[in-house]
Scaffold this active site. Structure first.
Site, short mmCIF file in Angstrom:
data_model
loop_
_atom_site.label_atom_id
_atom_site.label_comp_id
_atom_site.label_asym_id
_atom_site.label_seq_id
_atom_site.Cartn_x
_atom_site.Cartn_y
_atom_site.Cartn_z
N ASP A 33 2.87 -2.86 -2.83
CA ASP A 33 1.52 -2.32 -2.80
C ASP A 33 1.69 -0.79 -2.76
O ASP A 33 2.78 -0.28 -2.48
CB ASP A 33 0.79 -2.83 -1.55
N ASP A 76 -1.15 1.98 -1.68
CA ASP A 76 -1.79 2.68 -0.57
C ASP A 76 -1.34 2.12 0.78
O ASP A 76 -1.36 0.91 1.01
CB ASP A 76 -3.32 2.55 -0.67
#
Length: 245
Positions: free
Chosen positions: A10, A12
């Site tokens: 991922d 963020d």
């Protein structure tokens, strides 16, 4: 045949230590407009509206890129990415951010070439230097997953990864790193022999700890770049040892 290791990050609050959308909103003076529109607009449409506002103010994509370059990315996370790439792992980003933001940050830190694929909300820059951000999934054709936001089901993305492997499926092991609620769906699709690395005290970790019986993969919590690096490289080396490499 030796196992192939695919590492999915991922973006963020996992690969970087902040949220890229909110970083631009706060650093470029859009918080007031954001707070006005947040209750009434879908997220990706809202982000497109934010960069439209910047364009209307005469701000350039170069200025947006310079802003993004200030997002904190832990040096040990960067080192872990480079090490994993050098060890022959296949690295991918699956994120609900957008292509312009992610590529800008990765390029700034010399990490872009470490990743074979970035799956995220697409973006374009038109002839007027106007950045546009679009949803990954067509919101008018719902993906049907109740765990994920309308614009992106990461579990569906992961299923496409699996389908693309074909005969190599049995020889591939996944390591998934994430923090948010949207990372729970793909975590559910990991199998035995795979690993999930949820960031401590974030929604993914909370969901896994609340539903441990739903997770087949090994779970390895981390808090910061040092722990991410230590755990990730240990998992890679353990996988390589089992392969006789």
């Amino acid at each position: 045949m030796a196992n192939k290791i695919v590492i999915i990050f991922d973006f963020d609050r996992t690969l970087i230590d902040d949220d890229s959308d909110r970083w631009v909103i706060c650093e470029m003076g859009l918080a007031h407009l954001y707070n006005q529109l947040r209750p009434i607009m879908p997220w990706t449409s809202l982000m497109d509206r934010m960069v439209e506002e910047l364009h209307s103010q005469g701000r350039t994509t170069e200025e947006i890129a310079k802003c993004l370059q200030g997002i904190p990315l832990h040096q040990r996370t960067a080192a872990a990415i480079k090490s994993a790439h050098s060890k022959g792992c296949d690295l991918k980003v699956v994120s609900d951010a957008n292509k312009f933001y992610i590529e800008t940050v990765l390029k700034h830190h010399g990490l872009l070439d470490c990743f074979s694929e970035i799956i995220t909300n697409p973006s374009t820059v038109d002839e007027h230097d106007r950045l546009r951000i679009y949803p990954y999934h067509d919101i008018n054709a719902p993906h049907g997953c109740t765990l994920c936001p309308p614009n992106m089901c990461k579990g569906l993305v992961f299923k496409r990864f699996l389908a693309s492997l074909g005969a190599d499926y049995e020889d591939t092991r996944f390591i998934y790193l994430g923090d948010g609620g949207g990372d729970f769906c793909p975590a559910l699709k990991l199998g035995k022999g795979d690993h999930v690395m949820p960031r401590k005290n974030f929604p993914l970790c909370d969901r896994i700890n609340s539903n441990p019986e739903l997770i087949e993969a090994g779970v390895h919590e981390w808090s910061n770049g040092e722990e991410l690096e230590q755990i990730l490289l240990r998992l890679i080396d353990a996988g390589n040892d089992r392969n006789g490499g």
